[in-house]
Design an enzyme around this catalytic site. Sequence first.
Site, mmCIF file in Angstrom:
data_model
loop_
_atom_site.group_PDB
_atom_site.id
_atom_site.type_symbol
_atom_site.label_atom_id
_atom_site.label_comp_id
_atom_site.label_asym_id
_atom_site.label_seq_id
_atom_site.Cartn_x
_atom_site.Cartn_y
_atom_site.Cartn_z
ATOM 1 C CG ASN A 89 -50.381 -4.125 -85.887
ATOM 2 O OD1 ASN A 89 -50.227 -3.485 -86.927
ATOM 3 N ND2 ASN A 89 -51.450 -4.028 -85.159
ATOM 4 C CE1 TYR B 47 -45.301 -7.571 -91.091
ATOM 5 C CE2 TYR B 47 -42.990 -7.532 -91.725
ATOM 6 C CZ TYR B 47 -44.296 -7.931 -91.969
ATOM 7 O OH TYR B 47 -44.585 -8.684 -93.070
ATOM 8 C CD GLU C 271 -40.214 -12.040 -73.468
ATOM 9 O OE1 GLU C 271 -41.106 -11.821 -74.307
ATOM 10 O OE2 GLU C 271 -39.070 -12.424 -73.769
ATOM 11 C CB CYS D 146 -38.602 -7.881 -73.230
ATOM 12 S SG CYS D 146 -40.063 -8.000 -74.273
#
Length: 135
Positions: free
Chosen positions: A45, A48, A55, A89
């Site tokens: 985006n 950022y 994941e 993640c």
Amino acid sequence: MNQEELIQQAKEIRQRAYTPYSKFPVGAALVTDDGTLFTGCNIENAAYPVTCCAERVAIFKAISEGHTKFKELAVVADTKRPVPPCGSCRQVMSEFFTPKMKIHTSNLHGDIRTMTMEELLPFSFGAMDLTHEDE
Ligand SMILES: O=c1ccn([C@H]2C[C@H](O)[C@@H](CO)O2)c(=O)[nH]1
Ligand SMILES: [Zn+2]
């Protein structure tokens, strides 16, 4: 689905990555306990930090479709060493993956490093920690 097939799935979805800023496409492929496959790519985006990693896209797709138990995850990027998933993640993975769950990290040269959830994020913060000892 074997490890090579899972990595191949991650490679294919990697081509859908939306990465105009980093130009660093990543793909992920996740298998549920009943053998259902969910794939994800990173989606960036202009603001950022709003970016979502491959994941997490795969995990969120699976969770939103009602799957909560997982067998294996593969991640692929064009890196020198097999791509290490980011801290955010790892935290999301630890919410849904068992400590022994296998995570295959890889690159485009065919290098593969497989590790368990507990190896990838030891001493992780989880739901248990939200409970006080005297409760
Ligand atoms: O394991 C990783 C590491 C990075 N990224 C993404 C986030 C961002 O879009 C780009 C550069 O960090 O790669 C992933 O999707 N997975
Ligand atoms: Zn990440």
